[in-house]
Design a protein around this motif. Structure first.
Motif, mmCIF file in Angstrom:
data_model
loop_
_atom_site.group_PDB
_atom_site.id
_atom_site.type_symbol
_atom_site.label_atom_id
_atom_site.label_comp_id
_atom_site.label_asym_id
_atom_site.label_seq_id
_atom_site.Cartn_x
_atom_site.Cartn_y
_atom_site.Cartn_z
ATOM 1 N N PHE A 144 0.807 -1.145 0.224
ATOM 2 C CA PHE A 144 -0.087 -0.035 -0.090
ATOM 3 C C PHE A 144 0.794 1.292 0.044
ATOM 4 N N TRP A 146 3.580 1.534 -1.677
ATOM 5 C CA TRP A 146 4.215 1.623 -3.049
ATOM 6 C C TRP A 146 3.267 1.804 -4.124
ATOM 7 N N LEU A 147 1.836 1.685 -3.525
ATOM 8 C CA LEU A 147 0.614 1.510 -4.708
ATOM 9 C C LEU A 147 0.714 2.941 -5.466
ATOM 10 N N PRO A 148 0.818 4.156 -4.554
ATOM 11 C CA PRO A 148 0.469 5.395 -5.344
ATOM 12 C C PRO A 148 1.533 5.764 -6.282
ATOM 13 N N PHE A 149 3.027 5.172 -6.047
ATOM 14 C CA PHE A 149 3.965 5.468 -6.989
ATOM 15 C C PHE A 149 3.663 4.513 -8.064
ATOM 16 N N PHE A 151 0.798 3.464 -9.294
ATOM 17 C CA PHE A 151 -0.261 3.916 -10.238
ATOM 18 C C PHE A 151 0.045 5.354 -11.001
ATOM 19 N N ILE A 152 1.030 6.138 -10.403
ATOM 20 C CA ILE A 152 1.470 7.350 -11.166
ATOM 21 C C ILE A 152 2.266 6.881 -12.424
#
Length: 681
Positions: A144, A146-149, A151-152
Motif C-alpha cells: 500500500f 508503493w501503490l500510489p507510485f 499508479f502514477i
C-alpha cells in the motif's frame, strides 16, 4: 477417400510467432519483488497463541526470547533443543519455516500488563528468556505504501503510449522519441491501393487534371525534355461527399508510386513543436521514396490563414506547423519529385501563401454531380445490389438534384435496407423512392397523434404549395405531396427543380411565391395563420436577404454586393454598410416577401375551388402525386417536354437523318453503275 487426400484437406497449422514486448520486463520485475516480499515474510510460518498456551510454553522454559513488535504483538522464539519436542515438530516441517523466524505470535493486548507478567513469571519460575522491542511493517503495508507510485508510473506510461501512437520504439522509452515522427500511412508495392479511375464515376474534369499528375510521375521525360517542371501540388476543393478522398485513392492506385496518406489533424499535438517536426519527417520520408505523393485530407485543420485568431498566444502551434509546411513545399532544396495532394471543403479560410502557385499549382474544383454524372454514380453503387427490372436509373438521377456521391451511395444502401425490411427478393424502383424520402424528409411517423383540425390545416398548407407552384412558370414542378409526418415536419411537398447554372430574378421570385403558398392557403381558408410555416419563412428570408445583399437584385440598393468570398468578413465586428443602408435593406427584404405573399393569396383566390378539392383528396389519401394535380388543375401551362419524350424525338431525328444520308448514297451508287455500264457498251 484416401488418407493422403484427407491430410491434404486439412488446413495448415499456423505457427505461433512470439512477439517480444519490453513492457513485459516491467511486469516480471514487479512480480519478482512482490514474490520476494511475500515468501520472505515470517508471517507464513508462524501460528497464533492463546494466553494459556503462551503461559504453558513460558513455564516449561522453552522460550529463547520474546520480541515485542510495534507495542502490539509478541513474537515467540523457541530454543533449539526444545524444538526436538513432539509438539513443535509439525511446525518445523512446514516449507515456509525458517530457523531465524519466530515460531509463534501472541497478541497480548496492554503492553504494561504484559511486561509486568513477563517479569513476574521470569522471577517466579527462574526463566532465562530475553525480551526485546522492535518496529516492523507487514507485506501489505509495503504494497500500500508503493501503490500510489506504481499508479502514477502506470498513468505516465499510458499517456506516453497514447501520445506516441501505436508504433514501437525499439527499446525502453523509444516511443517517447517517436512523438515527432509522421503518422502518415504509407501505400507502396507491399500495400497497394486497389481503387482506380474506373471506380470514380463522374468528375470527368477533375479526373483529367489529376490524371496528368499521374502521367507525369509515370513518364517524367515526356514533360521534362520540353523544359516543363513537375507541379508541386494540387488542391481538391468542393462540398462534402463529392468524392475528393476517393479521387485521391484513385490517384494512389493509378500512379504506382509510394503514397503517403494522412489527415490535417494528425499534425496537431499537445506538445509545442511536434507538428512542425512531423511535417519535416513526412517530407523526409517522401523524398527518400521519390517519386512519391503526399495526400493531406482536411488540410484546413492546419492551413487556416495566419493572424485571424487574435485571441491565441504569440506562439501558436498551428501557425508553426503551417510555416514548416510552406517551407517544405517551396523552400530551398525542394528539387525532388514529391507531389502534394490536399483536400478541403473550406478553401476560403486557407492561407494565401499556401494557395499560391509554386505550392499548390492548381486548384481542382470537385462540384456536385449533374444529372448524367448522378446516373453514372448510381450505376456504380447498384452493382452489389440485387436489382429488379423495374428500376429506372435515369429517373432516379433526375429525382436527386443536389445529391453528392456520398448521398447517392446512402440512397442505394437505404433502398436495399427498405427492401430487406419488407422481405423482398430484389430491390424495386419504389424502394429507391422510399429511400430518397427517408433521407430528405426523415423517418415516417405513422403513429404520431394529430387532431382532425391540425390534419386539415396541414392538408390545406401543402395543397397551397402545390397549387401555387403548379400555376407559376419558373417554380419547380411538383412530384408528390404528403401529410404523413416525417422527421421534424408534419407534411412535405417534393419538387423536381431544374438544374440551372445561373438564376434570374423572376425565377427566384416565383420560388419565393410558391414557398409562401402554404401560409397564404391557411390565411385564405381559415382566416388565421399558424406556426407551421417556420421552415418556409426561414428559407425565403435567407433567399430575400441574399437577393439584396449578395446578388444586387434590388433597384433601391443598386448593383452592390456585401459578399466577401475571401472569408474575412467572418472575423469583422462591424457591418460593411451604414445604419441607414441597414434600415433600407430591412425594408427591402420585408417589401419583397410581402409582395410575393400577396401574389400567392391572389393566385389561390383565383383557384380556391381547385385548392379545396386538392386538400380534400390529400386528407383522404394522405399522399398524392403529379397525376392527381393534372386531374384537378389540368395540364401545367408551362410544363416542359418530358425527358423520355425529348430523348425519343432526338433518336427519331437521328434515324431519319441517317436514313436520308443512306438514300443519297444509294442514288450516287446507282448513277455510278449506270455510267460504268455505258462506258463498257
Amino acid at each position: 477417400m484416401s488418407k493422403d487426400k484427407k491430410n491434404n484437406n486439412k488446413k495448415p497449422f499456423k505457427e505461433f510467432k512470439f512477439k517480444f514486448n519490453f513492457y513485459w520486463v516491467y511486469g516480471i520485475l514487479f512480480a519478482l519483488i512482490i514474490g520476494y516480499q511475500f515468501f520472505n515474510s515470517s508471517e507464513l510460518a508462524t501460528s497464533k497463541l492463546t494466553e494459556n498456551e503462551f503461559n504453558e510454553i513460558l513455564k516449561e522454559n522453552d522460550v529463547e526470547k520474546v520480541v515485542i513488535v510495534n507495542n502490539d504483538v509478541a513474537q515467540v522464539f523457541i530454543k533449539a533443543e526444545a524444538l526436538q519436542k513432539e509438539k513443535y515438530k509439525d511446525k518445523t516441517k512446514s516449507p515456509f519455516y525458517n530457523a531465524k523466524d519466530p515460531l509463534y505470535v501472541f497478541d497480548f493486548g496492554d503492553l504494561q500488563n504484559f511486561e509486568k507478567d513477563l517479569s513476574t513469571n521470569k522471577a517466579e519460575y527462574k526463566l532465562d528468556f530475553d525480551t526485546n522491542n522492535t518496529t516492523e511493517t507487514s507485506v501489505w503495508d509495503g504494497i500500500f505504501m508503493w501503490l500510489p507510485f506504481i499508479f502514477i508510473i502506470a498513468i505516465w506510461i499510458f499517456i506516453m503510449r497514447r501520445m506516441s501512437g501505436s508504433g514501437g520504439g525499439g527499446g525502453p522509452g523509444g516511443q517517447i522519441f517517436n512523438i515527432g515522427k509522421s503518422k502518415a500511412k504509407l501505400f507502396d508495392q507491399d500495400q497497394k491501393v486497389q481503387t482506380s479511375f474506373k471506380d470514380v464515376a463522374g468528375l470527368e474534369g477533375a479526373k483529367e487534371e489529376v490524371q496528368e499528375i499521374v502521367d507525369f510521375l509515370k513518364n517524367p521525360d515526356k514533360y521534362t525534355k520540353l523544359g516543363g517542371k513537375i507541379p508541386k501540388g494540387a488542391l481538391l476543393v468542393g462540398p462534402p461527399g463529392t468524392g475528393k478522398t476517393l479521387l485521391a485513392k484513385a490517384v494512389a492506385g493509378e500512379a504506382k508510386v509510394p503514397f503517403f496518406s494522412l489527415s490535417g489533424s494528425d499534425f496537431v499535438e499537445m506538445f509545442v513543436g511536434v507538428g512542425a517536426s512531423r511535417v519535416r519527417d513526412l517530407f523526409k520520408q517522401a523524398a527518400q521514396k521519390s517519386p512519391s505523393i503526399i495526400f493531406i485530407d482536411e488540410i484546413d485543420a492546419i492551413g487556416r490563414a495566419r493572424g485571424k485568431n487574435n485571441f491565441s498566444g504569440g506562439n501558436d502551434e498551428r501557425e508553426n506547423t503551417l510555416n514548416q509546411l510552406l517551407t517544405e513545399m517551396d523552400g530551398f532544396g525542394t528539387d525532388v519529385n514529391v507531389i502534394v495532394l490536399a483536400a478541403t471543403n473550406r478553401a476560403d479560410v486557407l492561407d494565401k501563401a499556401l494557395m499560391r502557385a509554386g505550392r499548390f499549382d492548381r486548384q481542382i474544383y470537385v462540384d456536385l454531380p449533374d444529372m448524367n454524372e448522378r446516373k453514372e454514380i448510381f450505376e456504380v453503387h447498384i452493382r452489389p445490389l440485387k436489382m429488379s427490372k423495374d428500376v429506372d436509373i435515369e429517373f432516379l438521377a433526375k429525382q436527386t438534384p443536389g445529391f453528392s456521391g456520398a448521398d447517392i451511395a446512402n440512397v442505394c444502401n437505404e433502398a436495399a435496407l427498405v427492401a430487406a425490411r419488407q422481405d423482398k427478393k430484389a430491390v424495386h424502383h419504389q424502394d429507391f423512392l422510399d429511400a430518397v424520402d427517408r433521407i430528405v424528409g426523415g423517418l415516417e411517423k405513422k403513429n404520431k397523434i394529430m387532431t382532425q383540425k391540425e390534419k386539415k390545416t396541414i392538408a390545406f398548407h401543402e395543397a397551397g404549395h402545390a397549387t401555387v407552384s403548379w400555376t407559376l412558370e419558373h417554380a419547380a414542378p411538383l412530384v408528390k405531396v404528403t401529410i404523413v409526418p416525417r422527421g421534424q415536419s408534419l407534411g412535405a411537398a417534393w419538387y423536381l427543380p431544374e438544374e440551372r447554372m445561373i438564376v434570374q430574378t423572376e425565377q427566384m421570385l416565383d420560388e419565393m411565391c410558391a414557398t409562401l403558398g402554404g401560409r397564404a392557403a391557411e390565411k385564405l381558408i381559415f382566416g388565421k395563420i399558424s406556426t407551421g410555416a417556420l421552415s418556409d419563412l426561414e428559407k425565403i428570408t435567407k433567399q430575400a436577404r441574399a437577393m439584396i445583399t449578395v446578388y444586387g437584385l434590388s433597384e433601391k440598393i443598386g448593383n452592390i454586393t456585401y459578399y466577401d468570398s475571401s472569408g474575412q468578413s467572418d472575423y469583422n465586428f462591424s457591418k460593411p454598410y451604414s445604419e441607414e443602408t441597414a434600415v433600407l435593406i430591412d425594408q427591402e427584404i420585408s417589401h419583397l416577401i410581402e409582395t410575393q405573399y400577396k401574389r400567392a393569396i391572389q393566385i389561390l383566390t383565383e383557384h380556391k375551388e381547385e385548392l379545396t378539392t386538392l386538400a380534400e383528396l390529400l386528407l383522404e389519401k394522405e399522399v398524392i402525386f403529379g397525376d392527381d394535380l393534372v386531374k384537378i388543375l389540368g395540364e401545367r401551362p408551362f410544363a416542359k417536354e418530358p425527358l423520355a419524350v425529348s430523348k425519343a424525338k432526338k433518336d427519331l431525328q437521328k434515324k431519319e437523318a441517317k436514313k436520308a444520308v443512306e438514300e443519297v448514297k444509294d442514288e450516287k451508287d446507282v448513277n455510278n453503275e449506270g455510267e460504268i455500264s455505258t462506258e463498257l457498251a
